[in-house]
Design an enzyme around this catalytic site. Structure first.
Site, PDB file in Angstrom:
ATOM      1  CB  CYS A 100       3.853   1.888 -12.612  1.00 10.76           C
ATOM      2  SG  CYS A 100       5.130   1.765 -11.352  1.00 10.76           S
ATOM      3  CG  ASP A 119       7.064 -10.958   2.547  1.00 12.53           C
ATOM      4  OD1 ASP A 119       6.145 -11.086   1.705  1.00 12.53           O
ATOM      5  OD2 ASP A 119       8.240 -11.242   2.309  1.00 12.53           O
ATOM      6  N   GLY A 167       0.334   4.993  -0.173  1.00 15.70           N
ATOM      7  CA  GLY A 167      -1.073   5.110   0.189  1.00 15.70           C
ATOM      8  C   GLY A 167      -1.953   5.869  -0.782  1.00 15.70           C
ATOM      9  CB  SER A 168      -1.483   7.161  -4.226  1.00 12.80           C
ATOM     10  OG  SER A 168      -0.290   7.827  -3.935  1.00 12.80           O
ATOM     11  CE  LYS A 169      -1.855   2.262  -7.830  1.00 13.70           C
ATOM     12  NZ  LYS A 169      -0.557   2.825  -7.379  1.00 13.70           N
ATOM     13  CG  ASP A 216       0.309  -0.581  -7.464  1.00  7.89           C
ATOM     14  OD1 ASP A 216       0.206  -0.755  -8.685  1.00  7.89           O
ATOM     15  OD2 ASP A 216       0.972   0.346  -6.965  1.00  7.89           O
ATOM     16  CB  ALA A 262      -0.948   0.007   1.195  1.00  6.59           C
ATOM     17  CB  ALA A 263       4.036   2.323   1.515  1.00 11.46           C
ATOM     18  CG  ASP A 312       4.524  -1.194   1.880  1.00 11.66           C
ATOM     19  OD1 ASP A 312       3.971  -0.974   0.781  1.00 11.66           O
ATOM     20  OD2 ASP A 312       5.753  -1.319   1.998  1.00 11.66           O
TER      21      ASP A 312
END
Lengths: 307, 141
Positions: free
Chosen positions: A236, A168, A121-123, A183, A118-119, A141
């Site tokens: 990405c 993990d 944390g945008s999404k 992600d 998650a870090a 994370d």
């Protein structure tokens, strides 16, 4: 943090020249600046209010056609506005907004959601906004140092329905989440425009290493979904080893259903069907790629997986 | 503790308990109170739950994070400030309170109906309680 290498290595050009529809436009786009973008944080404000304020500042902002809370602006001072200070807007790359967008309807009904990596944390904070701060988001994370940024962004956006875990993902205890977002950590080739170069760590060997990790993560993420649940796998990066090959690994290991992805107003591209001797399952055709020169964004890959 | 916190926000700021209805309150070490989701997971133990809403001790101290989130529901102990003062406050500087109906203690500092965060009013001065990491030199407001 890895340092950046300006310019695009020859081996990188060779890898992707044959995959993309218009190599010249692709490489030229990678060398150009990416427009700044932000989203309105609906936990704290509304589009109308932000648009009025920004017009008052004399900023030119443009709403994107595929996500009504997202805007682009050439204005360099968006980060020095009152709305940024109060968390009414959140600076976020457009393609980074895609996973919550393709899950939007499902998030509105979801009771519990896992963001596996998650870090910063945008999404996760975007998902909190879509959920109206209801239900539960577990933002996990592996990196303790990156959790500081995640916590900061959570407080700033007011995403109170979120808990943070530091594990993990491969060791995450069994749960049944309605929605899982993975992600995955990746070679981040799609962020070249933002970072003005490619990571010094970039190499085909590094890509292979990441691919191996991603294959473990995607199977674990699938196992953490409840029956009838949904997962979005995203990266990405352009590397097929980190994209199609990873999703192909999942469909070989688990009874995963690949669902179609549609983002009206945003140009999506087909995934690869084979790469360097590896032929992918028919199911993979429902994954999508985002090439930077098609929408003037970063690069991205997504799969929407049902159980 | 939950009752005490809800009572505090209602009495001090007029923020109704219904604003907390979809959340649970969690007590953590050193008197910290978090506003988080109604339910959480038992394992793995979260490193944090929700957002820090208040610190308790001799007195209850609300955080900027919770006042920015719920401050629009506040009806009292609000110090409304000018554009110039909003720039100072966001940058962490203290302000002269001017005329205000707020009583001494923790206040919500607001600019044009936008809650900016927590201040501490004493002797006609509002001390900015904006955490260092969140301070910003505003150019547009």
């Amino acid at each position: 943090m890895s340092t950046m290498v300006t310019g695009i290595p020859k081996v990188f050009r060779q890898r992707y020249a044959s995959l993309v529809d218009d190599p010249e436009a692709f490489f030229s786009c990678l060398g150009s600046m990416q427009p700044r973008s932000f989203r309105v944080n609906t936990l704290k404000s509304g589009r109308k209010h932000v648009v009025e304020r920004f017009e008052g500042y004399g900023f030119e902002i443009k709403q994107v056609p595929w996500y009504r809370d997202a805007f682009v602006s050439a204005e360099p001072d968006v980060g020095s506005t009152l709305e940024h200070f109060t968390g009414e807007i959140y600076m976020q790359e457009l393609v980074s907004m895609l996973p919550p967008v393709v899950l939007r309807k499902d998030l509105m009904k979801a009771k519990n959601v896992l963001d596996g990596c998650a870090a910063p944390g945008s999404k996760a904070t975007q998902m909190a906004a879509i959920m109206g701060n209801m239900g539960l988001i577990v933002a996990n994370d592996v990196s303790y140092s990156r959790i500081k940024a995640l916590k900061f962004n959570q407080e700033k956006t007011g995403a109170a329905n979120m808990v943070i875990t530091n594990l993990d993902l491969r060791n995450f205890p069994q749960h049944n989440f309605d929605i899982v977002l993975l992600d995955a950590p990746c070679s981040a080739e799609g962020t070249i425009r933002k970072s003005c170069g490619i990571s010094e760590m970039w190499s085909e060997r590094h890509i292979k290493k990441l691919s191996s990790l991603q294959k473990q993560l995607i199977v674990k993420a699938f196992d953490l979904m409840s029956p009838g649940g949904l997962m979005v796998y995203s990266t990405c990066t352009f590397a097929p080893e980190e994209n199609e090959s990873v999703v192909n690994h999942l469909v070989e290991k688990r009874p995963a259903r690949l669902e179609e992805i549609d983002v009206p107003g945003f140009r999506l591209s087909d995934p690869l069907q084979e790469w360097r001797g590896e032929t992918f399952s028919e199911k993979i055709k429902n994954c999508i790629r985002v090439w930077p020169h098609h929408n003037n964004t970063g690069g991205f890959f997504m799969a929407r997986v049902g159980k | 503790m939950k009752k005490e916190i809800l009572h505090y926000f209602r009495e001090r700021f007029g923020i109704p308990p219904s604003c907390f209805q979809t959340f649970s309150l969690y007590a953590a070490s050193r008197g910290r109170i978090y506003v988080g989701p109604e339910t959480t997971i038992p394992r793995p133990e979260p490193v944090s739950v929700g957002i820090l809403a208040a610190r308790t001790g001799n007195a209850i101290k609300p955080t900027t994070a919770i006042l920015q989130l719920l401050g629009r529901h506040a009806t009292r102990n609000i110090v409304r400030i000018s554009r110039k003062d909003a720039e100072k406050f966001a940058g962490g500087q203290d302000l002269k309170a001017g005329e205000t109906e707020a009583t001494e203690g923790y206040v919500l500092v607001s600019y044009q109906d936008t809650p900016l965060g927590c201040g501490f009013l004493k002797g006609g001065t509002v001390r900015s309680m904006i955490p260092k990491a969140k301070r910003l030199q505003l150019k547009f407001l």
